[in-house]
Design an enzyme around this catalytic site. Structure first.
Site, PDB file in Angstrom:
ATOM      1  CG  ASP A   1      41.642  34.391  46.183  1.00 44.71           C
ATOM      2  OD1 ASP A   1      40.462  34.023  45.405  1.00 44.71           O
ATOM      3  OD2 ASP A   1      42.233  35.818  45.940  1.00 44.71           O
ATOM      4  CD  GLU A   2      35.326  35.489  44.904  1.00 47.50           C
ATOM      5  OE1 GLU A   2      33.970  35.241  45.577  1.00 47.50           O
ATOM      6  OE2 GLU A   2      36.137  36.037  43.889  1.00 47.50           O
TER       7      GLU A   2
ATOM      8  CE  LYS B   1      35.948  26.663  42.071  1.00 53.31           C
ATOM      9  NZ  LYS B   1      36.450  26.540  40.740  1.00 53.31           N
TER      10      LYS B   1
HETATM   11  P1  NAD Z   1      34.516  31.451  32.891  1.00 50.48           P
HETATM   12  O1  NAD Z   1      33.488  31.211  33.494  1.00 50.48           O
HETATM   13  O2  NAD Z   1      35.604  31.975  31.955  1.00 50.48           O
HETATM   14  O3  NAD Z   1      34.648  30.087  32.028  1.00 50.48           O
HETATM   15  C1  NAD Z   1      34.497  28.692  32.654  1.00 50.48           C
HETATM   16  C2  NAD Z   1      33.628  27.693  31.342  1.00 50.48           C
HETATM   17  O4  NAD Z   1      33.591  26.706  31.954  1.00 50.48           O
HETATM   18  C3  NAD Z   1      33.218  28.190  30.316  1.00 50.48           C
HETATM   19  O5  NAD Z   1      34.090  27.616  28.675  1.00 50.48           O
HETATM   20  C4  NAD Z   1      31.985  27.460  30.975  1.00 50.48           C
HETATM   21  O6  NAD Z   1      30.990  26.785  29.104  1.00 50.48           O
HETATM   22  C5  NAD Z   1      32.269  26.091  31.264  1.00 50.48           C
HETATM   23  N1  NAD Z   1      31.044  25.131  32.294  1.00 50.48           N
HETATM   24  C6  NAD Z   1      30.138  25.503  33.264  1.00 50.48           C
HETATM   25  N2  NAD Z   1      29.618  24.872  33.333  1.00 50.48           N
HETATM   26  C7  NAD Z   1      30.037  23.834  33.096  1.00 50.48           C
HETATM   27  C8  NAD Z   1      29.685  22.376  32.912  1.00 50.48           C
HETATM   28  N3  NAD Z   1      28.783  22.363  33.477  1.00 50.48           N
HETATM   29  N4  NAD Z   1      29.940  21.581  32.158  1.00 50.48           N
HETATM   30  C9  NAD Z   1      31.497  21.708  31.080  1.00 50.48           C
HETATM   31  N5  NAD Z   1      31.629  22.920  31.337  1.00 50.48           N
HETATM   32  C10 NAD Z   1      30.848  23.951  32.082  1.00 50.48           C
HETATM   33  O7  NAD Z   1      35.731  31.487  33.723  1.00 50.48           O
HETATM   34  P2  NAD Z   1      37.251  31.581  34.601  1.00 50.48           P
HETATM   35  O8  NAD Z   1      37.621  32.750  34.845  1.00 50.48           O
HETATM   36  O9  NAD Z   1      38.241  30.903  33.060  1.00 50.48           O
HETATM   37  O10 NAD Z   1      37.702  30.098  35.540  1.00 50.48           O
HETATM   38  C11 NAD Z   1      37.939  29.400  35.044  1.00 50.48           C
HETATM   39  C12 NAD Z   1      37.785  28.545  36.325  1.00 50.48           C
HETATM   40  O11 NAD Z   1      39.315  28.970  37.437  1.00 50.48           O
HETATM   41  C13 NAD Z   1      37.224  28.362  37.471  1.00 50.48           C
HETATM   42  O12 NAD Z   1      37.317  26.879  37.875  1.00 50.48           O
HETATM   43  C14 NAD Z   1      37.097  29.171  38.095  1.00 50.48           C
HETATM   44  O13 NAD Z   1      36.576  28.991  40.020  1.00 50.48           O
HETATM   45  C15 NAD Z   1      38.785  28.928  38.330  1.00 50.48           C
HETATM   46  N6  NAD Z   1      39.031  30.696  39.017  1.00 50.48           N
HETATM   47  C16 NAD Z   1      38.754  32.084  38.876  1.00 50.48           C
HETATM   48  C17 NAD Z   1      39.749  32.815  38.224  1.00 50.48           C
HETATM   49  C18 NAD Z   1      39.175  33.966  38.148  1.00 50.48           C
HETATM   50  O14 NAD Z   1      40.467  35.076  38.155  1.00 50.48           O
HETATM   51  N7  NAD Z   1      38.769  34.750  36.638  1.00 50.48           N
HETATM   52  C19 NAD Z   1      40.152  33.202  39.977  1.00 50.48           C
HETATM   53  C20 NAD Z   1      41.158  31.939  40.470  1.00 50.48           C
HETATM   54  C21 NAD Z   1      39.724  30.612  40.208  1.00 50.48           C
HETATM   55  O1  DAU Z   2      39.613  35.910  43.425  1.00 49.19           O
HETATM   56  C1  DAU Z   2      39.394  34.677  42.335  1.00 49.19           C
HETATM   57  C2  DAU Z   2      37.802  34.641  42.128  1.00 49.19           C
HETATM   58  O2  DAU Z   2      37.780  36.293  41.588  1.00 49.19           O
HETATM   59  C3  DAU Z   2      37.159  33.940  41.262  1.00 49.19           C
HETATM   60  O3  DAU Z   2      36.944  32.928  41.579  1.00 49.19           O
HETATM   61  C4  DAU Z   2      36.529  34.577  40.365  1.00 49.19           C
HETATM   62  O4  DAU Z   2      36.038  33.521  38.859  1.00 49.19           O
HETATM   63  C5  DAU Z   2      36.361  35.727  39.499  1.00 49.19           C
HETATM   64  O5  DAU Z   2      35.415  36.237  39.048  1.00 49.19           O
HETATM   65  C6  DAU Z   2      36.935  36.409  40.302  1.00 49.19           C
HETATM   66  O6  DAU Z   2      36.111  37.302  41.511  1.00 49.19           O
HETATM   67  P1  DAU Z   2      35.741  38.798  42.337  1.00 49.19           P
HETATM   68  O7  DAU Z   2      34.516  38.661  41.979  1.00 49.19           O
HETATM   69  O8  DAU Z   2      36.873  39.091  42.316  1.00 49.19           O
HETATM   70  O9  DAU Z   2      35.877  39.446  39.914  1.00 49.19           O
HETATM   71  P2  DAU Z   2      34.997  40.405  39.897  1.00 49.19           P
HETATM   72  O10 DAU Z   2      35.622  40.343  38.441  1.00 49.19           O
HETATM   73  O11 DAU Z   2      34.027  40.113  39.518  1.00 49.19           O
HETATM   74  O12 DAU Z   2      34.868  41.520  40.129  1.00 49.19           O
HETATM   75  C7  DAU Z   2      36.218  42.411  41.462  1.00 49.19           C
HETATM   76  C8  DAU Z   2      35.960  43.532  41.893  1.00 49.19           C
HETATM   77  O13 DAU Z   2      35.828  44.264  41.214  1.00 49.19           O
HETATM   78  C9  DAU Z   2      35.366  42.688  42.879  1.00 49.19           C
HETATM   79  O14 DAU Z   2      35.108  43.829  44.297  1.00 49.19           O
HETATM   80  C10 DAU Z   2      33.500  43.517  42.588  1.00 49.19           C
HETATM   81  C11 DAU Z   2      34.247  44.952  42.143  1.00 49.19           C
HETATM   82  N1  DAU Z   2      33.239  44.928  40.668  1.00 49.19           N
HETATM   83  C12 DAU Z   2      32.895  44.499  39.608  1.00 49.19           C
HETATM   84  C13 DAU Z   2      32.352  44.735  38.874  1.00 49.19           C
HETATM   85  C14 DAU Z   2      32.139  43.574  37.546  1.00 49.19           C
HETATM   86  C15 DAU Z   2      32.460  46.378  40.246  1.00 49.19           C
HETATM   87  O15 DAU Z   2      33.358  47.147  41.285  1.00 49.19           O
HETATM   88  N2  DAU Z   2      32.182  46.923  39.200  1.00 49.19           N
HETATM   89  C16 DAU Z   2      31.730  45.747  38.210  1.00 49.19           C
HETATM   90  O16 DAU Z   2      30.742  45.829  37.455  1.00 49.19           O
END
Ligand code: NAD
Ligand code: DAU
Length: 339
Positions: free
Chosen positions: A126-127, A157
């Site tokens: 959603d970012e 992204k």
């Molecule tokens: P993560 O950082 O936990 O995992 C990413 C994985 O990708 C890792 O295992 C890493 O080793 C692998 N990776 C990184 N670069 C690579 C490369 N060049 N080749 C092969 N593998 C590689 O991430 P996540 O939080 O599980 O997110 C997964 C996907 O979902 C991402 O595309 C992210 O943008 C998307 N996403 C995450 C969230 C969230 O809240 N975490 C929300 C919406 C979308």
């Molecule tokens: O919305 C989806 C996204 O959510 C994904 O695309 C990203 O991969 C995922 O990392 C996440 O992004 P955010 O930046 O929202 O997540 P994060 O956990 O880093 O931070 C959540 C909120 O908390 C954000 O407003 C920043 C704040 N924060 C984060 C950290 C790590 C703090 O206040 N303190 C912290 O130490």
């Protein structure tokens, strides 16, 4: 059916692999992951020996390795989770985000064009829509909201999303995209808000809240995201984008306080630190399209999901203690040491 899951040693990708292996024992699942700092093979330890599972250590940017894999596996579906995923790291050093998130996605799609596939599904975020103001709670991100990114991460992204849609229009590649809100649940890397606060609470360390902690995120339990992706890649319309989120908006400070209370730690651990540069204020998804077309609704209420998540981190201390005892220490010192 053979399904390639990239980034499957990370947080959401690993949960997705568990989901597939549980629900579709007849399918073959191949995980491709280069095991960056965020990838952890131990996360997959319970499935590594399954006959219908294969782990391949490879970089999605490596065209030869990816071509060889496609030739060997002849996959039907590719689900691309592999990415650099942490906004704060992208502010420190954008380059690897551009490489993996954009060029890696293009490399995978080039292999798909060459070998032919049924579906390339891109896991987006959603970012890409930027943020919403706090004083307009009536506004939500729909699939028609313009792309308007804030960080190098979200820009990379968004770049990938545009390429995916271009490969559909120009080359007829059968693609779909999901844009999900913030996930939480087991196996999330401890650099992210919820696991970082749990780990710090358990070590009686300060809880670093950026700015005033008023930023709002729309939290979804990871299993609900996995179910949404599975529905979209099998039944979603080709060439379409689907937003995924559960109308569960919460302020960061309220999440941190909730974790403190759940772990019986004092709120005095909370420390307000310098804000993230370009910090997005509010994310809020309108999930009407995926509900209407695919019948998806979230199943886990936040109260239950956060309880399960905290319990998981309590029961699996060795998993995250191992991570935070290594290189992560340097990262933590650099990001939080003087903040
Ligand atoms: P993560 O950082 O936990 O995992 C990413 C994985 O990708 C890792 O295992 C890493 O080793 C692998 N990776 C990184 N670069 C690579 C490369 N060049 N080749 C092969 N593998 C590689 O991430 P996540 O939080 O599980 O997110 C997964 C996907 O979902 C991402 O595309 C992210 O943008 C998307 N996403 C995450 C969230 C969230 O809240 N975490 C929300 C919406 C979308
Ligand atoms: O919305 C989806 C996204 O959510 C994904 O695309 C990203 O991969 C995922 O990392 C996440 O992004 P955010 O930046 O929202 O997540 P994060 O956990 O880093 O931070 C959540 C909120 O908390 C954000 O407003 C920043 C704040 N924060 C984060 C950290 C790590 C703090 O206040 N303190 C912290 O130490």
């Amino acid at each position: 059916m053979t399904i390639i899951v990239t980034g499957g040693a990370g947080f959401i990708g690993s949960n997705f692999i568990f989901y597939l292996l549980d629900h579709y024992p007849e399918d073959r699942v191949v995980c491709v992951d280069s095991l960056t700092y965020a990838g952890n093979l131990s996360t997959l330890k319970n499935v590594l020996d399954k006959p219908n599972f294969r782990f391949v250590k490879a970089d999605i940017c490596d065209d030869k390795a990816i071509a060889q894999l496609f030739a060997e596996e002849k996959p039907d579906i590719i689900v691309n989770f592999a990415a650099e995923s942490h906004v704060d790291r992208s502010i420190e050093d954008p380059t690897v985000f551009l490489k993996t998130n954009i060029l890696g996605t293009a490399n995978l799609m080039d292999a798909c064009r060459k070998y032919g596939i049924q579906r390339f599904h891109q896991v987006s975020t959603d970012e890409v829509y930027g943020d919403l103001p706090l004083d307009r709670p009536d506004l939500f991100f729909t699939e028609e909201t313009p792309i308007h990114t804030s960080s190098p991460y979200s820009s990379s992204k968004a770049g990938a999303d545009l390429l995916v849609l271009a490969y559909h229009r120009t080359f007829g590649l059968p693609v779909s995209i999901s844009r999900c809100s913030n996930n939480y649940g087991p196996y999330q890397f401890p650099e992210k808000l919820i696991p970082l606060m749990i780990a710090n609470c358990l070590h009686d360390k300060p809880l670093p809240v950026y700015g005033e902690g008023l930023n709002v995120r729309d939290w979804l339990y990871v299993d609900d995201h996995c179910r949404a992706i599975d529905l979209i890649m099998r039944h979603g319309r080709v060439g379409e984008v689907y937003n995924v989120g559960g109308h569960n908006e919460m302020r960061n400070i309220d999440i941190v306080k909730l974790i403190c209370h759940a772990l019986d730690k004092p709120e005095s651990l909370i420390t307000y630190v310098t804000d993230r540069k370009g910090h997005d204020m509010r994310y809020a998804i309108d999930p009407e399209k995926i509900h209407r077309e695919l019948g998806w609704l979230p199943e886990t209420r936040f109260e239950d999901g956060i309880k399960k998540t905290i319990e998981w981190y309590l029961d699996n201390r060795e998993w995250w203690e191992e991570i935070i005892s290594g290189e992560y220490q340097k990262y933590y010192e650099k990001m939080y040491g003087n903040r």
